[in-house]
Design a protein around this motif. Structure first.
Motif, short mmCIF file in Angstrom:
data_model
loop_
_atom_site.label_atom_id
_atom_site.label_comp_id
_atom_site.label_asym_id
_atom_site.label_seq_id
_atom_site.Cartn_x
_atom_site.Cartn_y
_atom_site.Cartn_z
N PHE A 122 0.84 -1.20 0.00
CA PHE A 122 0.00 0.00 0.00
C PHE A 122 0.87 1.25 0.00
N CYS A 123 0.49 2.23 -0.77
CA CYS A 123 1.18 3.51 -0.65
C CYS A 123 0.32 4.44 0.20
N THR A 124 0.98 5.40 0.81
CA THR A 124 0.32 6.35 1.67
C THR A 124 0.98 7.72 1.48
N ALA A 125 0.20 8.76 1.70
CA ALA A 125 0.75 10.11 1.54
C ALA A 125 -0.02 11.07 2.44
N VAL A 126 0.71 12.03 2.94
CA VAL A 126 0.09 13.14 3.69
C VAL A 126 -0.09 14.28 2.71
N ILE A 127 -1.34 14.62 2.46
CA ILE A 127 -1.66 15.56 1.39
C ILE A 127 -2.53 16.69 1.93
N VAL A 128 -2.18 17.91 1.54
CA VAL A 128 -3.03 19.06 1.81
C VAL A 128 -3.92 19.25 0.60
N GLY A 129 -5.21 19.09 0.79
CA GLY A 129 -6.15 19.21 -0.32
C GLY A 129 -6.53 20.65 -0.58
N LEU A 130 -7.07 20.88 -1.75
CA LEU A 130 -7.48 22.24 -2.15
C LEU A 130 -8.89 22.57 -1.70
N THR A 131 -9.63 21.56 -1.21
CA THR A 131 -11.01 21.81 -0.83
C THR A 131 -11.09 22.47 0.54
N TYR A 132 -10.40 21.86 1.53
CA TYR A 132 -10.48 22.39 2.90
C TYR A 132 -9.13 22.89 3.41
N PHE A 133 -8.09 22.77 2.62
CA PHE A 133 -6.76 23.27 2.97
C PHE A 133 -6.28 22.75 4.33
N LYS A 134 -6.47 21.45 4.52
CA LYS A 134 -5.93 20.79 5.70
C LYS A 134 -5.29 19.49 5.27
N SER A 135 -4.34 19.02 6.06
CA SER A 135 -3.64 17.80 5.67
C SER A 135 -4.37 16.58 6.18
N ASP A 136 -4.39 15.56 5.37
CA ASP A 136 -4.95 14.26 5.71
C ASP A 136 -4.03 13.18 5.19
N THR A 137 -4.13 12.01 5.79
CA THR A 137 -3.37 10.86 5.32
C THR A 137 -4.25 10.01 4.43
N TYR A 138 -3.75 9.75 3.24
CA TYR A 138 -4.50 8.97 2.26
C TYR A 138 -3.78 7.64 2.00
N TRP A 139 -4.58 6.64 1.63
CA TRP A 139 -4.06 5.32 1.33
C TRP A 139 -4.57 4.84 -0.02
N GLY A 140 -3.71 4.12 -0.72
CA GLY A 140 -4.14 3.44 -1.92
C GLY A 140 -4.82 2.13 -1.57
N ARG A 141 -5.34 1.44 -2.58
CA ARG A 141 -6.05 0.18 -2.35
C ARG A 141 -5.10 -1.00 -2.28
N GLY A 142 -3.87 -0.81 -2.69
CA GLY A 142 -2.89 -1.88 -2.59
C GLY A 142 -2.65 -2.61 -3.90
N THR A 143 -1.46 -3.18 -4.00
CA THR A 143 -1.10 -4.00 -5.15
C THR A 143 -0.40 -5.26 -4.63
N GLN A 144 -0.76 -6.40 -5.18
CA GLN A 144 -0.23 -7.67 -4.69
C GLN A 144 1.16 -7.92 -5.26
N VAL A 145 2.08 -8.28 -4.38
CA VAL A 145 3.40 -8.73 -4.78
C VAL A 145 3.59 -10.14 -4.26
N THR A 146 3.87 -11.06 -5.17
CA THR A 146 4.08 -12.46 -4.81
C THR A 146 5.47 -12.88 -5.25
N VAL A 147 6.26 -13.36 -4.30
CA VAL A 147 7.61 -13.82 -4.61
C VAL A 147 7.62 -15.34 -4.50
N SER A 148 7.80 -15.98 -5.64
CA SER A 148 7.74 -17.44 -5.66
C SER A 148 8.46 -17.97 -6.88
N ALA A 149 9.06 -19.13 -6.71
CA ALA A 149 9.73 -19.78 -7.84
C ALA A 149 8.71 -20.54 -8.69
#
Length: 121
Positions: free
Chosen positions: A94-121
């Motif tokens: 998952f990626c995450t970022a602290v972003i100040v939005g243009l709507t309310y001009f306050k910072s919030d922490t946002y998360w992505g939905r995630g991407t699967q990583v599988t390590v296997s032979a």
């Protein structure tokens, strides 16, 4: 509305490499810290890497020397280069970022939905 969308996950062999990307979009004023977390089945979500707006990075011991985080501020994108991966790196990333939005001009922490990583032979 701000969105984070990850890409680049997939199946990789042990010892191989993979590069994840995460693009932020929407009503973005500024982006502060960005980072990557991962969560394996039955385990808690854990930090993988973090990067400040100035480019300072931090890594936990279990990925240090193998993973590299970087960002392109012009593209509002953060990357995770994963080298010499091992089966224990298998997880949803998952990626995450602290972003100040243009709507309310306050910072919030946002998360992505995630991407699967599988390590296997």
């Amino acid at each position: 509305q701000v969105q984070l969308v990850e890409s680049g996950g997939g199946l990789v062999q042990p010892g191989g490499s993979l590069r994840l990307s995460c693009a932020a979009s929407g009503s973005i004023g500024s982006i502060h810290a960005m980072g990557w977390y991962r969560q394996a089945p039955g385990k808690q979500r854990e930090l993988v890497a973090g990067i400040t707006s100035g480019g300072s990075t931090n890594y936990p011991y279990y990925v240090k020397g193998r993973f590299t985080i970087s960002r392109d501020n012009a593209k509002n994108t953060v990357y995770l280069q994963m080298n010499n991966v091992a089966p224990e790196d298998t997880a949803v990333y998952f990626c995450t970022a602290v972003i100040v939005g243009l709507t309310y001009f306050k910072s919030d922490t946002y998360w992505g939905r995630g991407t699967q990583v599988t390590v296997s032979a």
